[in-house]
Write an enzyme that holds these catalytic residues in place. Structure first.
Site, PDB file in Angstrom:
ATOM      1  N   TYR A 198     -23.830  76.103  -6.807  1.00 25.57           N
ATOM      2  CA  TYR A 198     -24.265  75.171  -7.851  1.00 25.57           C
ATOM      3  C   TYR A 198     -25.774  75.256  -8.022  1.00 25.57           C
ATOM      4  O   TYR A 198     -26.489  75.752  -7.137  1.00 25.57           O
ATOM      5  CB  TYR A 198     -23.847  73.732  -7.513  1.00 25.57           C
ATOM      6  N   CYS A 199     -26.243  74.786  -9.169  1.00 29.18           N
ATOM      7  CA  CYS A 199     -27.684  74.661  -9.409  1.00 29.18           C
ATOM      8  C   CYS A 199     -27.899  73.459 -10.334  1.00 29.18           C
ATOM      9  O   CYS A 199     -26.990  72.649 -10.508  1.00 29.18           O
ATOM     10  CB  CYS A 199     -28.261  75.950  -9.989  1.00 29.18           C
ATOM     11  N   THR A 200     -29.056  73.343 -10.924  1.00 26.59           N
ATOM     12  CA  THR A 200     -29.395  72.141 -11.693  1.00 26.59           C
ATOM     13  C   THR A 200     -28.502  71.954 -12.920  1.00 26.59           C
ATOM     14  O   THR A 200     -27.892  70.911 -13.111  1.00 26.59           O
ATOM     15  CB  THR A 200     -30.864  72.205 -12.165  1.00 26.59           C
TER      16      THR A 200
END
Ligand SMILES: [Zn+2]
Ligand SMILES: [Zn+2]
Length: 358
Positions: A198-200
């Protein structure tokens, strides 16, 4: 015709106050083939400037990546404009979890080689062979699976103030750096573990998932729309929120609170605290975590040295800075030896409880 931002941040902030209108902060990205990025860029600038859009938008041959704010009452016009562009029709917009009218104070639409500075040579792997996109519900299920390795694709200063429970948080300054570390540390698990990332807002995982598949990982998943969309779905569908703390963002808000857990510490005194600041000494500008007490005691500076410089008359400070060069790369810094409580983030094997010698 005006094709560039002409107002200073201060002038713009005053205009926003004067207008007294609520603004909406949002982000989106799309990989698509853009033949003439410069022409497209000019078209966006002219159209969006008229809507009162502010933000940072990157356009490249490979697509568009935008983080921006606009007056809430112009949203429909903005959306209609996006829908008029073939590859942006119906695009998911990540609406910020926490709103602030001054998240952006300039409109910058820039032509870049890539829409994320990922350091990857895209010709060496199939960028379209991505991981499985999952929503919040499925993501929650997957990360409870003991066969899953959950990896945070962001940098150390981002995951330090907030991350998913049990996530591996590589202690890296750049995205590119994290790819090699993750691949190396997980090389024995390519076949059998779920690699969930996941990321922002999801954009970093688009390339990372394809890259890891290219490197032989069999079961690769990515959180659709990142932490921002996850939070929206959690709220809308009443799901359990498994994210702890704050979501770091790259605008003047710096972060949005996703849960009330405070998982970081003031880098100066060690007390629980999770709000970043920039050292007030303009020649330093180090990004670090400073509690309110330390802020008062240190005049918002990261060190006694910076405090002394910052106390000098501005002209003297300028004299001192001559020939030193100014680093605008504030987010890359984020570390300094004189900050005793800057955490070294866990390494992957510690998290997995795997014995490296086996
Ligand atoms: Zn403190
Ligand atoms: Zn400093």
């Amino acid at each position: 015709m005006q094709l560039y931002n002409k107002l200073s941040a201060k002038e713009r902030a005053e205009l926003i106050d004067k207008a007294g209108k609520n603004r909406l902060t949002l982000s989106f990205y799309q990989y698509a083939k853009i033949g003439n990025p410069q022409l497209f860029r000019d078209h966006l600038f002219i159209t969006w400037d008229a809507f009162g859009v502010l933000g940072r938008i990157y356009v490249a041959h490979e697509g568009i990546n935008g983080q921006l704010s606009l007056p809430a009452d112009r949203f429909n016009e903005f959306k209609t404009h996006l829908d008029s562009i073939d590859f942006l029709k119906g695009i998911r917009l990540n609406i910020a979890v926490e709103q602030d009218n001054k998240s952006f104070l300039k409109l910058k639409v820039k032509v870049r080689k890539k829409i994320v500075a990922d350091g990857l040579n895209d010709n060496t792997f199939d960028v379209t062979n991505k991981g499985v996109h999952v929503g919040a519900n499925k993501f929650n299920e997957l990360i409870e699976d003991e066969n899953t390795v959950l990896v945070d694709m962001r940098n150390h200063y981002e995951s330090e103030i907030g991350h998913f429970k049990n996530a591996v948080t590589p202690d890296v300054d750049t995205f590119r750096e994290s790819l090699d570390i993750i691949e190396d540390d997980l090389k024995d698990y390519k076949e059998d573990k779920n690699l969930v990332m996941y990321c922002t807002g999801g954009i970093r995982c688009e390339k990372a998932s394809a890259y890891f598949k290219h490197k032989g990982f069999k079961n690769v998943y990515q959180l659709e729309g990142g932490i921002i969309e996850y939070t929206r779905q959690v709220n809308e569908e009443n799901l359990e929120n498994k994210f702890l703390g704050q979501n770091f963002v790259f605008d003047d808000r710096r972060a949005e609170r996703i849960s009330n857990d405070v998982i970081a510490n003031c880098h100066q005194c060690g007390n629980p605290f999770d709000v970043h600041t920039n050292c007030a000494n303009e020649a330093c500008h180090l990004l670090f975590i400073q509690c309110d007490d330390c802020k008062a005691e240190m005049d918002n500076c990261c060190s006694t040295n910076c405090k002394e410089i910052n106390a000098l008359p501005y002209e003297e400070q300028k004299e001192l800075r001559k020939g030193q060069g100014n680093s605008n790369d504030i987010f890359k810094k984020g570390r300094a030896d004189h900050l005793p409580y800057k955490k070294d983030l866990r390494n992957i094997f510690e998290t997995l409880k795997v014995d490296k010698s086996q």
